[in-house]
Design a protein around this motif. Structure first.
Motif, mmCIF file in Angstrom:
data_model
loop_
_atom_site.group_PDB
_atom_site.id
_atom_site.type_symbol
_atom_site.label_atom_id
_atom_site.label_comp_id
_atom_site.label_asym_id
_atom_site.label_seq_id
_atom_site.Cartn_x
_atom_site.Cartn_y
_atom_site.Cartn_z
ATOM 1 N N GLU A 121 11.551 -0.854 0.717
ATOM 2 C CA GLU A 121 10.944 0.275 0.019
ATOM 3 C C GLU A 121 10.835 1.423 1.009
ATOM 4 O O GLU A 121 10.312 1.245 2.109
ATOM 5 N N ARG A 123 9.007 4.690 1.835
ATOM 6 C CA ARG A 123 7.752 5.347 1.444
ATOM 7 C C ARG A 123 7.415 6.459 2.432
ATOM 8 O O ARG A 123 7.750 6.378 3.611
ATOM 9 N N LEU A 124 6.741 7.482 1.933
ATOM 10 C CA LEU A 124 6.368 8.626 2.761
ATOM 11 C C LEU A 124 4.900 8.566 3.152
ATOM 12 O O LEU A 124 4.032 8.325 2.307
ATOM 13 N N ASP A 125 4.646 8.732 4.427
ATOM 14 C CA ASP A 125 3.334 8.964 5.026
ATOM 15 C C ASP A 125 2.407 7.763 5.156
ATOM 16 O O ASP A 125 1.425 7.839 5.879
ATOM 17 N N THR A 128 1.553 2.520 1.679
ATOM 18 C CA THR A 128 1.396 2.604 0.226
ATOM 19 C C THR A 128 1.698 3.998 -0.303
ATOM 20 O O THR A 128 1.381 4.314 -1.445
ATOM 21 N N GLY A 129 2.318 4.854 0.525
ATOM 22 C CA GLY A 129 2.606 6.233 0.155
ATOM 23 C C GLY A 129 3.670 6.361 -0.915
ATOM 24 O O GLY A 129 4.176 5.359 -1.461
ATOM 25 N N LYS A 130 4.036 7.589 -1.207
ATOM 26 C CA LYS A 130 4.998 7.903 -2.257
ATOM 27 C C LYS A 130 6.298 7.113 -2.062
ATOM 28 O O LYS A 130 6.932 7.192 -1.009
ATOM 29 N N LEU A 131 6.697 6.365 -3.089
ATOM 30 C CA LEU A 131 7.937 5.583 -3.073
ATOM 31 C C LEU A 131 9.085 6.516 -3.454
ATOM 32 O O LEU A 131 9.112 7.041 -4.566
ATOM 33 N N VAL A 132 10.033 6.736 -2.526
ATOM 34 C CA VAL A 132 11.153 7.641 -2.801
ATOM 35 C C VAL A 132 12.464 6.896 -3.030
ATOM 36 O O VAL A 132 13.451 7.482 -3.454
ATOM 37 N N GLY A 155 12.821 12.842 -3.983
ATOM 38 C CA GLY A 155 11.493 13.328 -3.620
ATOM 39 C C GLY A 155 11.214 13.364 -2.133
ATOM 40 O O GLY A 155 10.075 13.606 -1.735
ATOM 41 N N HIS A 160 7.858 14.276 7.105
ATOM 42 C CA HIS A 160 6.990 13.138 6.766
ATOM 43 C C HIS A 160 7.157 12.009 7.762
ATOM 44 O O HIS A 160 8.229 11.843 8.345
#
Length: 188
Positions: A121, A123-125, A128-132, A155, A160
């Motif tokens: 996965e 992810r950003l930041d 559990t951050g935004k899944l791109v 996204g 990040h």
């Protein structure tokens, strides 16, 4: 620089086996001695943003949760190539300040080897951050049988921290991870 599990306990919670290098600036005095180091969680600043559109070795990470590295037989890597291993469900690695620019990323690819398979996965930041994006890692036929896999992402723009969170159903090593790279959107 020294290795401090206490830093990871403070940042990620006790008892999870996370480790992080603890880096603080050393000041050399005129008399040749070193000024006493005042350790802190902040450490030293990153010198430049990371370019996610260049190939990045997976063992190049700022933070990690429960993984190991080992000598790799992956072709095309640097001399004395390493790969990330001992990857289990919920483990992760992360890099700081990846600059995706204003056009953003279009795809993510990784060189992987696996007998079990799983997912990466993106992810950003945070973990559990935004899944791109999610890269499905199939069995490649062996722990050192390497295959480049690619998926689309959406996204990821701007600067990040990027977290690669590993998931899967096997209780053993899900896969080995050699390198990764994003491609940029052509127009925005």
């Amino acid at each position: 620089m020294y290795h401090a599990q206490t830093v990871s306990f403070a940042l990620f919670g006790a008892g999870k086996g996370y480790r992080s290098p603890h880096i603080n600036k050393l000041v050399h005095l005129a008399n040749g001695s070193i000024q006493e180091v005042a350790a802190n969680y902040r450490g030293v600043s990153q010198l430049a943003n990371l370019n996610p559109y260049n190939r990045v070795e997976a063992e190049t990470f700022a933070w990690n949760g429960r993984i190991l590295t080992e000598k790799s037989s992956a072709p095309g890597g640097p001399e004395n190539n390493q790969n990330v291993t001992s990857i289990h469900n919920g483990d992760w690695i992360a890099v700081g300040n990846a600059d995706f620019g204003t056009r953003g990323a279009r795809t993510f690819k990784a060189n992987v080897a696996s007998t079990a398979g799983g997912k990466i996965e993106v992810r950003l930041d945070s973990v559990t951050g935004k899944l791109v994006g999610t890269l499905n890692v199939p069995s490649t036929g062996g722990a050192q049988t390497w295959r480049e896999i690619e998926t689309t992402v959406s996204g990821a723009t701007g600067v990040h921290n990027v977290y690669f969170v590993f998931t899967g159903n096997s209780s053993g090593n899900l896969f080995n991870f050699d390198y990764w790279q994003f491609t940029q959107n052509e127009h925005r």
